[in-house]
Design a protein around this motif. Structure first.
Motif, short mmCIF file in Angstrom:
data_model
loop_
_atom_site.label_atom_id
_atom_site.label_comp_id
_atom_site.label_asym_id
_atom_site.label_seq_id
_atom_site.Cartn_x
_atom_site.Cartn_y
_atom_site.Cartn_z
N THR A 50 24.89 48.23 46.13
CA THR A 50 24.25 49.29 46.83
C THR A 50 23.00 49.07 47.52
N GLU A 51 22.81 49.29 48.79
CA GLU A 51 21.62 48.53 49.59
C GLU A 51 20.85 49.76 50.09
N ASN A 208 16.03 46.40 51.08
CA ASN A 208 16.07 45.52 52.40
C ASN A 208 15.03 46.19 53.36
N ALA A 234 25.50 43.26 56.03
CA ALA A 234 26.36 44.49 56.32
C ALA A 234 27.68 44.50 55.52
N SER A 237 27.36 44.60 51.37
CA SER A 237 26.78 46.10 50.64
C SER A 237 28.03 46.75 50.83
N ARG A 240 25.43 51.47 52.14
CA ARG A 240 24.19 51.06 52.89
C ARG A 240 23.54 52.25 52.88
N SER A 242 20.09 54.42 54.51
CA SER A 242 18.65 54.21 55.08
C SER A 242 17.87 55.18 54.44
#
Ligand code: ATP
Ligand code: MG
Length: 280
Positions: A50-51, A208, A234, A237, A240, A242
């Motif tokens: 998980t990013e 990130n 991309a 992960s 993702r 934000s």
């Protein structure tokens, strides 16, 4: 028929039935915010990467700290839902590894977060293995140690945090014409991370940074900021997310890319006790 759920990788083909059996062991680590957990389908998933990415002060490191604590609180169903545990005693069977590339880990933060969940501070701190990476090469080497630890104490480690994943790669490969090399090394790094997450059934949480897309202002793009790492990151992960600033100490998380989650948003707060739901 016997189903052997062997968790080691690299053994060639397995049947879908074996895959199914393996995936039954997937658990989720709570973020500390019920709303954010819901967005993530229950929390930070194991056997996956998980990013989270976002600008500075959006809460990436604070979330990393919170997860160090919540990962240590199992509940009756075998998921790791912080704060909902019926027992307040920690045993050393839920450990975390924290890889810090920016020197922003503050163990004292874990004390305050442990207090929030009524956990014994020393016990919580004792279950977090911390290391600092100084170069991208070092960051790669550390994974050997990580894998050795996971191998030595099987089933004990629940979470691996890398805060942040790209910063050293960015420094080490900053010259002109070095991008291809950087992406190649990054691909090696991420493929090892993926293998580790599946082989040892751990959640991997990476943070990130973002960059302004130089072409964006020209094309009047609505969202000119993008996570760095290109398509290599991309694709590596699984999920993702934000992060952006909301009012005051609130932050807004949005699913950016996921194989199974809708593109929803969640609001959470950064508090003294770590990540929590935002008060209305
Ligand atoms: P960077 O990109 O610089 O690494 P980040 O996304 O990791 O940023 P964090 O360090 O996680 O950002 O978040 C910083 C925010 O957390 C600040 O807004 C700060 O007010 C808040 N914060 C830090 N410590 C506490 C605390 N003890 N209590 C409440 N809020 C805190
Ligand atoms: Mg940070």
């Amino acid at each position: 028929m016997r189903v052997t759920a062997k968790l080691s990788g690299g053994e060639g083909f397995v049947t879908a039935l074996v895959m199914c059996e393996r995936r039954r062991h997937i658990f989720r680590v709570s973020t500390g915010s019920a709303e954010l957990d819901t967005l993530l389908g229950g929390g930070i998933e194991s056997m996956a990467i998980t990013e989270v990415f976002g600008e500075f002060r959006t809460g990436k490191t604070q979330l990393s700290h919170t997860l160090c604590v919540t990962a240590q609180i199992p509940n009756d169903t075998g998921t790791y839902t912080g704060g909902k545990a019926s027992h307040m005693y920690l045993f050393n069977f839920c450990k975390v590894i924290f890889i810090d590339t920016e020197n922003t880990f503050r163990p004292d933060r874990l004390r305050a977060i442990a207090d929030r969940f009524n956990l014994e501070q020393e016990a919580v701190l004792d279950n977090v293995l911390y290391t600092r990476a100084f170069t991208s090469e070092h960051q790669l080497e550390i994974l050997d140690y990580v894998a050795a630890q996971f191998h030595e104490e099987p089933g004990i480690f629940k979470l691996l945090i890398v805060d942040s994943v790209m910063s050293l790669f960015r420094v080490d490969f900053s010259g002109r014409g070095e991008l291809a090399d950087r992406q190649q090394r990054l691909a090696q790094y991420l493929s090892r991370l993926q293998k580790i997450s599946e082989e040892y059934n751990v959640s991997i949480f990476i943070t990130n940074q973002m960059t302004a897309d130089p072409g964006a202002t020209m094309s009047f793009q609505a969202d000119p900021k993008k996570p760095i790492g290109g398509h290599i990151l991309a694709h590596a992960s699984t999920t993702r997310v934000s992060l952006r600033k909301g009012r005051g100490e609130t932050r807004i998380a949005k699913i950016y890319d996921s194989p199974e989650l809708p593109e929803n948003e969640a609001t959470f707060a950064i508090t003294a006790g770590g990540i929590a739901d935002a008060k209305e």
